[in-house]
Design an enzyme around this catalytic site. Structure first.
Site, PDB file in Angstrom:
ATOM      1  N   ARG A  31       0.833  -1.219   0.000  1.00  0.00           N
ATOM      2  CA  ARG A  31       0.000   0.000   0.000  1.00  0.00           C
ATOM      3  C   ARG A  31       0.866   1.267   0.000  1.00  0.00           C
ATOM      4  O   ARG A  31       0.538   2.277   0.604  1.00  0.00           O
ATOM      5  CB  ARG A  31      -0.973   0.022   1.181  1.00  0.00           C
ATOM      6  CG  ARG A  31      -1.862  -1.232   1.346  1.00  0.00           C
ATOM      7  CD  ARG A  31      -2.423  -1.742   0.037  1.00  0.00           C
ATOM      8  NE  ARG A  31      -3.379  -2.844   0.239  1.00  0.00           N
ATOM      9  CZ  ARG A  31      -3.267  -4.048  -0.327  1.00  0.00           C
ATOM     10  NH1 ARG A  31      -2.220  -4.341  -1.123  1.00  0.00           N
ATOM     11  NH2 ARG A  31      -4.197  -4.958  -0.146  1.00  0.00           N
ATOM     12  N   LEU A  69       4.036   5.481   7.296  1.00  0.00           N
ATOM     13  CA  LEU A  69       5.278   4.848   7.739  1.00  0.00           C
ATOM     14  C   LEU A  69       5.184   3.326   7.621  1.00  0.00           C
ATOM     15  O   LEU A  69       4.162   2.741   7.993  1.00  0.00           O
ATOM     16  CB  LEU A  69       5.491   5.231   9.215  1.00  0.00           C
ATOM     17  CG  LEU A  69       6.633   4.549   9.966  1.00  0.00           C
ATOM     18  CD1 LEU A  69       7.971   5.048   9.459  1.00  0.00           C
ATOM     19  CD2 LEU A  69       6.501   4.820  11.463  1.00  0.00           C
ATOM     20  N   GLY A 114       2.059   9.082   7.657  1.00  0.00           N
ATOM     21  CA  GLY A 114       3.161   9.662   6.894  1.00  0.00           C
ATOM     22  C   GLY A 114       2.801   9.926   5.439  1.00  0.00           C
ATOM     23  O   GLY A 114       3.418  10.782   4.793  1.00  0.00           O
ATOM     24  N   GLU A 117       1.391  13.244   5.617  1.00  0.00           N
ATOM     25  CA  GLU A 117       2.498  14.194   5.814  1.00  0.00           C
ATOM     26  C   GLU A 117       3.204  14.473   4.485  1.00  0.00           C
ATOM     27  O   GLU A 117       3.587  15.614   4.191  1.00  0.00           O
ATOM     28  CB  GLU A 117       3.484  13.633   6.836  1.00  0.00           C
ATOM     29  CG  GLU A 117       2.887  13.505   8.235  1.00  0.00           C
ATOM     30  CD  GLU A 117       3.928  13.065   9.254  1.00  0.00           C
ATOM     31  OE1 GLU A 117       4.564  13.929   9.861  1.00  0.00           O
ATOM     32  OE2 GLU A 117       4.091  11.832   9.427  1.00  0.00           O
ATOM     33  N   GLU A 137      -1.837   7.656  14.308  1.00  0.00           N
ATOM     34  CA  GLU A 137      -0.705   7.614  15.224  1.00  0.00           C
ATOM     35  C   GLU A 137      -1.160   7.341  16.663  1.00  0.00           C
ATOM     36  O   GLU A 137      -0.503   6.618  17.405  1.00  0.00           O
ATOM     37  CB  GLU A 137       0.087   8.933  15.168  1.00  0.00           C
ATOM     38  CG  GLU A 137       1.027   9.037  13.965  1.00  0.00           C
ATOM     39  CD  GLU A 137       0.336   9.446  12.658  1.00  0.00           C
ATOM     40  OE1 GLU A 137      -0.902   9.539  12.630  1.00  0.00           O
ATOM     41  OE2 GLU A 137       1.053   9.664  11.665  1.00  0.00           O
ATOM     42  N   ARG A 140      -1.673   3.788  17.207  1.00  0.00           N
ATOM     43  CA  ARG A 140      -0.423   3.016  17.121  1.00  0.00           C
ATOM     44  C   ARG A 140       0.533   3.360  18.264  1.00  0.00           C
ATOM     45  O   ARG A 140       1.599   2.766  18.394  1.00  0.00           O
ATOM     46  CB  ARG A 140       0.303   3.291  15.798  1.00  0.00           C
ATOM     47  CG  ARG A 140      -0.561   3.161  14.573  1.00  0.00           C
ATOM     48  CD  ARG A 140      -0.646   1.758  14.017  1.00  0.00           C
ATOM     49  NE  ARG A 140      -1.538   1.763  12.874  1.00  0.00           N
ATOM     50  CZ  ARG A 140      -2.825   1.413  12.903  1.00  0.00           C
ATOM     51  NH1 ARG A 140      -3.373   0.960  14.020  1.00  0.00           N
ATOM     52  NH2 ARG A 140      -3.576   1.466  11.809  1.00  0.00           N
TER      53      ARG A 140
END
Ligand code: 1HE
Length: 262
Positions: A31, A69, A114, A117, A137, A140
Site C-alpha cells: 500500500r 510509515l 506519513g 504528511e 498515530e 499506534r
C-alpha cells in the site's frame, strides 16, 4: 501521452512528459508504505531534478496513495535513532516543499499518517472521490514524524489535527476538500489527467514566479507581518525586473497573452 521512461527500478517509478516529471510511489503490495529506502529515494529524486523539469506530479500506484510509515521497520529504535529517523523524513520532504519546482500530488484511496504528511509537503493536492485521510498515530502509540505537526495545522488547523490524532477520525474526499486537505476534487480515476493539466499550466509560468511561490510565499506567510511585507516587496521587484516578465506584460497589453485555465 508520449511517455519517456527514465527509471524503472526501486520503489519509485518515474516518467517524463515534456517539462513534467511524474513520480509514482510504487510499492502497491504494501500500500505504498514508506520504508527508509523509499524516503531516501524520494530525497534523491527531488534533490536531483533535471533542470528542464518545470513541475512534478506525485501519485501512488495500486489502490492507495500511501499507507504511511512502514510499521514493520519501527521496532527497536532508541531515542537518538528515532530523532535521526524523523530528521531523515524532514530532509526528504523539505526537498519537496522547498525544491526547484511546484509539486502536484494526486490522492486516492488511503492517505494515512506519513502518507498525509508527504501530501502536505506538496504544493497542490488533487483528491479523487474515494480518497480518505487519517492520522492513526494515536492508535499506534506514536506521533507524526514527517513534518505533519508543522504542515497539517496550516492546511486544516491544529484543532482538526488534534481530533484526528486523538480519536482516529477520518475525513472523506469531499470533507477533505472542504476543510483544506485538497484544492481540487475529481472523479475516481481522473486525478492523473487533472494533475497533468495543472502541472502543464504551472510549467507554462515564468520560472521566477514558480520559484517565488515555492520558496518565498510559505516563508512570507510564516514571517511576522513587517518582515513579510519587506520580503514581498523584494520578491515582487526581482520578479518584475526579469526580461520574461516584461515580455509577458507586453504580450498581454498587445492582446497576445496565452489564456490558460485548468
Ligand atoms: C503495511 C502498512 C504499513 C499496509 N506498514 N506494512 N500507517 C497505518 O497505520 C496504516 C496501516 N495500513 C492500513 O490501515 C491498511 O493497510 C490500508 C487501509 C492502508 C489498506 O488496507 P488494505 O485492506 O487494502 O490492505 P492490507 O491487507 O491492510 O495491507 C496489505 C499489505 O500491506 C499487508 O502486508 P501483507 O504482507 O500481509 O500482505 C500489510 O501489512 C501491508 N501494510 N500498510 C507496513 N503502514 C514519520 S512518522 C509517520 C507515522 C505514521 O505514518 S503512522 C501510520 C502508519
Amino acid at each position: 501521452m508520449s511517455e519517456r521512461p527514465v527509471a524503472e527500478e526501486g520503489l519509485l517509478k518515474l516518467h517524463r512528459n515534456g517539462p513534467v516529471l511524474f513520480v509514482a510511489l510504487h510499492r502497491p503490495r504494501k500500500r505504498n508504505a514508506l520504508n527508509d529506502r523509499a524516503v531516501l529515494e524520494l530525497e534523491a529524486c527531488f534533490a536531483g531534478l533535471d533542470p528542464q523539469v518545470r513541475a512534478v506530479v506525485l501519485y501512488g500506484t495500486g489502490d492507495h496513495f500511501c499507507a504511511g510509515l512502514d510499521l514493520s521497520e519501527l521496532s527497536e529504535r532508541d531515542v537518538a535513532e528515532g530523532i535521526a529517523h524523523s530528521s531523515m523524513w524532514h530532509r526528504a520532504f523539505q526537498r519537496i516543499e522547498f525544491g526547484a519546482v511546484p509539486v502536484v500530488a494526486v490522492l486516492h484511496g488511503a492517505v494515512i499518517g506519513g502518507g498525509l504528511e508527504l501530501a502536505a509537503a506538496c504544493h497542490i493536492r488533487i483528491a479523487e472521490e474515494g480518497a480518505y485521510y487519517a492520522l492513526p498515530e494515536g492508535q499506534r502509540g506514536i506521533f507524526v514524524g514527517g513534518g505533519g505537526s508543522v504542515r497539517l495545522p496550516r492546511l486544516i488547523g491544529a484543532a482538526r489535527m488534534a481530533d484526528m490524532m486523538l480519536t482516529g477520525r477520518t475525513y472523506d474526499a469531499a470533507e477533505g476538500e472542504r476543510v483544506g486537505f485538497s484544492q481540487y476534487l475529481v472523479r475516481r480515476g481522473e486525478g492523473l489527467a487533472k494533475a497533468r493539466l495543472v502541472a502543464e499550466a504551472i510549467a507554462a509560468n515564468a520560472p521566477i514566479t514558480n520559484f517565488a511561490v515555492v520558496q518565498a510565499l510559505p516563508r512570507i506567510a510564516a514571517a511576522d507581518p513587517a518582515t513579510g511585507y519587506m520580503m514581498e516587496s523584494l520578491v515582487s521587484a526581482i520578479a518584475q525586473n526579469e526580461p520574461e516578465a516584461k515580455a509577458r506584460i507586453r504580450d498581454f497589453l498587445a492582446g497576445k497573452a496565452k489564456k490558460t485555465t485548468v
